[in-house]
Write a protein that holds these residues in place. Structure first.
Motif, mmCIF file in Angstrom:
data_model
loop_
_atom_site.group_PDB
_atom_site.id
_atom_site.type_symbol
_atom_site.label_atom_id
_atom_site.label_comp_id
_atom_site.label_asym_id
_atom_site.label_seq_id
_atom_site.Cartn_x
_atom_site.Cartn_y
_atom_site.Cartn_z
ATOM 1 N N THR B 530 4.652 3.527 -3.125
ATOM 2 C CA THR B 530 4.278 2.154 -3.466
ATOM 3 C C THR B 530 3.675 1.446 -2.267
ATOM 4 O O THR B 530 3.849 1.852 -1.121
ATOM 5 C CB THR B 530 5.508 1.351 -3.900
ATOM 6 O OG1 THR B 530 6.461 1.420 -2.842
ATOM 7 C CG2 THR B 530 6.104 1.872 -5.175
ATOM 8 N N GLY B 531 2.996 0.375 -2.558
ATOM 9 C CA GLY B 531 2.474 -0.473 -1.501
ATOM 10 C C GLY B 531 2.533 -1.907 -1.982
ATOM 11 O O GLY B 531 2.419 -2.173 -3.183
ATOM 12 N N THR B 532 2.752 -2.789 -1.045
ATOM 13 C CA THR B 532 2.782 -4.201 -1.400
ATOM 14 C C THR B 532 1.865 -4.908 -0.418
ATOM 15 O O THR B 532 2.185 -5.063 0.753
ATOM 16 C CB THR B 532 4.210 -4.751 -1.298
ATOM 17 O OG1 THR B 532 5.057 -3.936 -2.110
ATOM 18 C CG2 THR B 532 4.270 -6.175 -1.773
ATOM 19 N N VAL B 533 0.695 -5.258 -0.915
ATOM 20 C CA VAL B 533 -0.305 -5.802 -0.003
ATOM 21 C C VAL B 533 -0.081 -7.302 0.121
ATOM 22 O O VAL B 533 -0.118 -8.024 -0.865
ATOM 23 C CB VAL B 533 -1.724 -5.501 -0.519
ATOM 24 C CG1 VAL B 533 -2.762 -6.128 0.402
ATOM 25 C CG2 VAL B 533 -1.921 -4.004 -0.614
ATOM 26 N N GLU B 534 0.130 -7.728 1.356
ATOM 27 C CA GLU B 534 0.512 -9.120 1.575
ATOM 28 C C GLU B 534 -0.592 -10.106 1.272
ATOM 29 O O GLU B 534 -1.756 -9.896 1.621
ATOM 30 C CB GLU B 534 0.970 -9.301 3.038
ATOM 31 C CG GLU B 534 2.335 -8.719 3.286
ATOM 32 C CD GLU B 534 2.693 -8.711 4.764
ATOM 33 O OE1 GLU B 534 2.024 -9.444 5.525
ATOM 34 O OE2 GLU B 534 3.605 -7.965 5.135
ATOM 35 N N ASN B 535 -0.209 -11.149 0.612
ATOM 36 C CA ASN B 535 -1.087 -12.295 0.433
ATOM 37 C C ASN B 535 -0.313 -13.490 0.937
ATOM 38 O O ASN B 535 0.796 -13.726 0.505
ATOM 39 C CB ASN B 535 -1.411 -12.492 -1.052
ATOM 40 C CG ASN B 535 -2.554 -11.603 -1.498
ATOM 41 O OD1 ASN B 535 -3.541 -11.467 -0.796
ATOM 42 N ND2 ASN B 535 -2.385 -10.987 -2.646
#
Lengths: 465, 612
Positions: B530-535
């Protein structure tokens, strides 16, 4: 019976054979120029070639009857034939017009054109009148009568109107020349023609120049558009070179008068002065009259035709269309032609050349048979005409000779005007090419002429006058 | 004796003279002057263009994706129109008066006396009612034409669209050595229509004929038949593509699925998408302006290959681990403490080896891995040392297809961004940056930019244990054809295949007991990350890559769901149902529940509140 067989033996075979050759070539050309793939048979009655074949049979039949007739009967019927044709010319004027002219009697799918018959009828009348013992061409009275004989049918034809056929009546001048009117008349006519052509040429050239200058000016202003542009005439105060020409003629006339004054013996001077003065004034009047008529009598389309003929304007879409298409068809025939039925411009299928089976039928022949075919046609025609002249010359009877010359003159005029027009040497004048252009009255009338001549010639030894 | 006998010679001479003149003139026209032959040719000869039909496009199983549909174009010759009731005519044609005037002006400017296209692409249904009334108007005619049709109305971004060639394109083509296009030709503008334009357009034919006075064809001279365009067999799986588009409905993001053994793209979804049928024929202008101007979600954009703010997030840790092992800065069993003072992390035990580090996606672990890669102690200056390290690292990353532009058949592919020394020199100034400035890269944030296509390719590399084929969309050009040769070439990463084993095992654990339990598929070993791309002020992007089955991978997939928060929340379940659908054809009960949840979700808001 014995006498009739005699007649058939005496028929001039070269002329008859040349007649058949021309008729055959004509039929072939009509077949090719109006060929319809769905009706390939030459005897298809509804097609021009079927009709031409029919009229050739009719011509042969009538020709046979003429050959069986007595020479004196033919001669005696001259005025009757002339009168009958005049009557037809009058009646035809009340017929419904076809293409704007009252020239035809319509009989079902066939039509009859009396003006065609007026050609040989007038020839017969002239021959009959002039062969009378007490008639001398030098008399004013005789001249006036002859002009009447020609002018009555001519005038009636002009009323149809059919200017082309009218022109043919001028061909009788050759007959008159042979019969002894002053050669000066022919010379004067030639001179008048040259001066007229020169005058028209100058006017055409100047008009074309004025128009070109005008167009360039409009282009420079940015307001030129080909579709809206109307040709303009030369301006009111325009100094034409025709005036210079007139002045030149005046000077030539003046010098001639002085020459007469100094070098001609006094007793002859009296006859010389009028000739010089009249011809000078006449020439000047012609030039000025032509110059004026060019702007005021002729319409734009006439001017256009003149300009195209002299090559100062090329208009392949408008007035020059016919001649442009015709020359393209002829030129594309090259040396050997495209072959029979292989034309791509002047036939019913493509129709790029208008009137391809009537007035412009020469294109069809030229395109398919090339320069070689044209050489054959021209040589054959020239030989045919000269043969007629030779036949006319060997007649003891004056009637025969005059009729022979009339036939030669009429055919020569057709040949001259038609081909000159098609190959761009004369303006477009609607006149058929004998034995080639389709038309029943035409082929019948020309055939009758030839058969009458053949009959008269065959019986020449029996004649006394 | 007749005194005028000799005059016969004058007459005979005149006749001969005329004969000579005629023959000379004819000799000139027919033999010497050749211009009349050319003029005759231009009068009689004509040619008609025979247009080839454009090639069709199929999916990988031979199902039609793009067909050719019969339509009609209305042509006008402005000069022939004459006086007409314009309003009535507008009603017949179904256009407004302003539109009518605009079109007529365009036609007039082209040429008032020549026919040009007035309205293009009228469907057969509309044609029937128009033609009965249009017959009464002069200056208008209809011509048959073919247009694109889409039986399934999917894959708009992949297929692209065609349009009548623009004036600029036409002018540009004219400058080529062998110009091809005519003013009324169609040309591919985007997608496969553009990439395979040359193959699809076929070859024009011509009919040479003799025309009659009216311009009709009278005799055929020669025919050079048109060659129809080649059939293009794309690598797309129609069912998977359709399914993917359904799943991504009401979401922003994309799915890219690749067959690892070939590099063929099985599906490439970009959401929101649009109907390709809308960009056909007379509706084009209306649809296009609606899609390009009036839609803030930018449906025309193919997010799979291009989006400037996509980063890999934690998925990048896989690449870091592989490179670090290859470079020897760590080994399979190197452990680092989860030191949250270095970089933030969630609560978990300190990883004692690569496997657990990946399973827990430990940020401080990879901070330290990256530090070892960048600062190798080859120089006393940390600035210079960082330069050396970054250069080596960048080279290794590039071998994974990241930061490089694929030489593929997908129009618009972008290279993304893997920062190098030049990049930071420009950013900070030379020798003014070091590891401490760029450490965000360690966990796939910072200045790293990737496309979902590159992410899917990364999954394929992991599936293949170290190599990839350039991802591509077409497997066959023409019925008996082949794909481009360059697509059959293997590209190896700089990492030895033996190092892939621990990473792949860790990925399996991620799915079995880590962050991506949502990606499980019954009886299939799925490996994922998984990846959680920061905003910063909005929800994070939910990202996931996977391949399956582990031992014989058939599919490698990457999913981006914008503003979908955690990678495991949306991206992982979407990937799992895609995998299940592709491998098994039907979904299990568990799969169906996931599918239902996905289909019901609307994630268009940048700050949706999800209840887990």
């Amino acid at each position: 019976m014995a006498r009739e067989q005699n007649i058939l033996k005496k028929i001039d075979l070269p002329l008859l054979l040349m007649y058949f050759a021309l008729a055959f070539m004509g039929l072939l050309t009509i077949y090719s120029s109006s060929y319809d793939e769905n009706y390939p048979a030459i005897y298809t009655w509804t097609k021009p070639y079927g009709k031409q074949l029919f009229w050739l049979f009719v011509s042969a039949a009538i020709g046979g009857i003429i050959l069986l007739m007595d020479s004196s009967l033919i001669k005696k019927s001259s005025y009757f034939v002339y009168g009958f044709v005049l009557l037809m010319l009058m009646v035809v004027l009340v017929m419904p017009p076809i293409n704007g002219a009252r020239s035809w009697f319509k009989l079902g799918s066939f039509s009859l054109q009396p003006s065609e018959f007026s050609k040989f009828a007038t020839a017969m009348a002239i021959a009959f009148y002039m062969s009378r013992i007490n008639v001398k061409l030098q008399d004013i009275r005789t001249k006036a009568t002859l002009i009447m004989i020609i002018a009555i049918p001519g005038g009636l034809i002009l009323l149809q109107p059919d200017a082309g056929t009218l022109l043919v009546f001028f061909s009788f001048i050759f007959v008159m020349y042979r019969e002894g009117i002053s050669g000066n008349i022919l010379l004067i006519a030639l001179l008048g023609l040259v001066i007229s052509v020169l005058g028209v040429y100058v006017s055409s050239f100047e008009t074309a120049e004025v128009n070109e200058a005008n167009i360039n000016e409009l282009i420079a202003q940015g307001s030129y558009s080909a579709s809206r542009y109307k040709e303009i005439a030369r301006g009111a105060g325009f100094y034409s070179n025709n005036y210079t020409l007139a002045i030149g003629l005046f000077i030539v006339g003046g010098i001639s008068t002085l020459l007469v004054r100094f070098f001609v013996l006094p007793r002859y001077r009296k006859s010389y002065y009028p000739a010089v003065i009249i011809s000078t004034v006449g020439a000047i009047l012609i030039v000025i009259a032509i110059n004026w008529s060019y702007d005021h009598v002729f319409k734009t389309r006439h001017r256009s035709r003149f300009q195209i003929m002299f090559g100062v304007k090329e208009d392949r879409r408008g007035d020059g269309y016919n001649i442009y298409q015709a020359l393209s068809a002829i030129g594309s025939g090259e040396v050997t032609g495209k072959g029979f039925l292989k034309g791509t411009l002047s036939n019913e299928k493509y129709k790029h050349v208008p009137e391809q089976s009537t007035d412009f039928i020469f294109c069809s022949w030229s395109e398919e048979w090339g320069f070689i075919g044209n050489t054959v046609l021209i040589l054959l025609y020239v030989s045919f005409l000269i043969r007629i002249v030779m036949i006319a010359e060997r007649q003891r009877s004056k009637y025969n000779r005059i009729f022979g010359y009339s036939v030669a003159s009429i055919l020569f005029f057709h040949f001259l005007i038609n081909i000159a027009m098609v190959i761009g040497l004369a303006p477009v004048i609607g006149i058929p090419l004998p034995f080639f252009s389709k038309g029943g009255s035409s082929i019948l009338s020309f055939s009758v002429m030839i058969f009458i001549l053949l009959r008269l010639d065959a019986g020449r030894s029996e004649e006394l006058y | 004796m007749d005194p005028y006998q000799s005059r016969r010679w004058v007459i005979i001479l005149i006749i001969l003279f005329i004969g000579v003149i005629f023959l000379s003139r004819l000799f000139y026209i027919q033999v010497i002057d050749s211009k009349w032959i050319d003029r005759a040719q231009s009068i009689t000869h004509s040619r008609k263009i025979i247009k080839p039909s454009r090639g069709l496009i199929y999916d990988r199983n031979g199902e039609l994706l793009v067909i050719a549909k019969q339509v009609y174009d209305i042509w006008t010759t402005p000069k022939d129109i004459g006086e007409v009731d314009t309003l009535e005519l507008c009603e017949v044609l179904g256009i407004t008066k302003a539109d009518f005037d605009k079109r007529l002006k365009k036609a007039r400017n082209y040429a008032p006396y020549k026919a040009s296209v007035f309205i293009e692409g009228i469907s057969q249904e509309d044609y029937g009612s128009i033609i009965t009334k249009l017959k009464h108007y002069k200056g208008f005619e209809t011509k048959k034409n073919t247009q694109r049709g889409y039986p399934h109305d999917i894959a708009a971004h992949i297929l692209g669209y065609i349009r009548k060639i623009s004036a600029e394109q036409y002018a540009k083509d004219k400058l080529k050595e062998e110009p091809y296009y005519l003013m009324d030709d169609y040309i591919g503008i985007t997608g496969l229509e553009r990439t395979y334009e040359k193959e699809l357009r076929g070859k024009r034919g011509a009919l040479e004929y003799l025309r009659d006075r009216l311009g009709n064809e009278a005799t055929e001279l020669s025919t050079n038949y048109a060659q129809e365009g080649k059939k293009i067999y794309s690598s797309i799986d129609l069912n998977l593509q359709e399914y993917g588009e359904r799943l991504m409905n009401n979401k922003i993001g994309c799915i890219v699925a690749i067959e690892p053994a070939t590099g063929e793209i099985l599906s490439m979804v970009s959401a929101p998408t649009y109907s390709p049928t809308g960009l056909v024929g007379r509706d084009f202008a209306k649809t296009w302006s609606a899609l390009s101007k009036n839609d803030s979600l930018k449906p025309l954009l193919n997010r799979s290959v291009y989006n400037s703010n996509y980063r890999p997030g934690s998925i990048f840790k896989l690449v870091q681990a592989l490179i670090a092992m290859e470079e020897g800065v760590i080994s399979e069993s190197t452990g680092f403490p989860c030191n949250k003072s270095l970089i933030g992390c969630h609560n978990h035990e300190s990883p004692s080896n690569i496997r657990t580090a990946i399973k827990h996606s430990c940020n401080p672990y990879f901070f330290q891995v990256y530090k070892k890669l960048i600062l190798r102690g080859e120089s006393n200056s940390i600035f210079i040392d960082s330069r050396i390290g970054l250069t080596k690292w960048k080279e290794a990353v590039a071998s994974f297809g990241l930061g490089v532009k694929f030489n593929s058949d997908i129009p618009g592919v972008k290279k993304g961004n893997i920062p190098d020394t030049t990049f930071y020199d420009k950013w900070y100034g030379k020798n003014r940056w070091a590891f401490s400035t760029i450490y965000s890269n360690s966990i796939g944030e910072g200045e790293i930019g990737v496309s979902p296509l590159q992410m899917a390719n990364l999954a394929a590399i992991l599936a293949n244990k170290g190599y990839y084929y350039t991802p591509h969309l077409v497997k066959k050009i023409g019925e008996d054809g082949d794909k481009k040769l360059s697509f059959k070439e293997r590209h190896y990463t700089m990492v030895d295949s033996s190092y892939y084993t621990p990473v792949r095992e860790a990925m399996e654990q991620v799915v079995l007991s880590g962050t991506a339990r949502q990606a499980q598929v019954d009886s299939v070993a799925v490996c994922g990350k998984t990846g959680t791309v920061e905003n910063k002020s909005f929800n994070d992007h939910s990202v996931f890559i996977a391949f399956a089955p582990k031992d014989d991978p058939k599919i490698a997939i990457a999913v981006y769901v914008e503003y979908g928060t955690w990678g495991g929340t949306w991206a992982a379940p979407i990937a799992s149902v895609m995998i299940e659908k592709y491998l098994k054809g039907v979904l299990s009960e568990k799969g169906k529940r996931k599918e239902k949840r996905i289909l019901e979700a609307i994630i268009l808001d940048k700050n949706s509140d999800f209840k887990h």
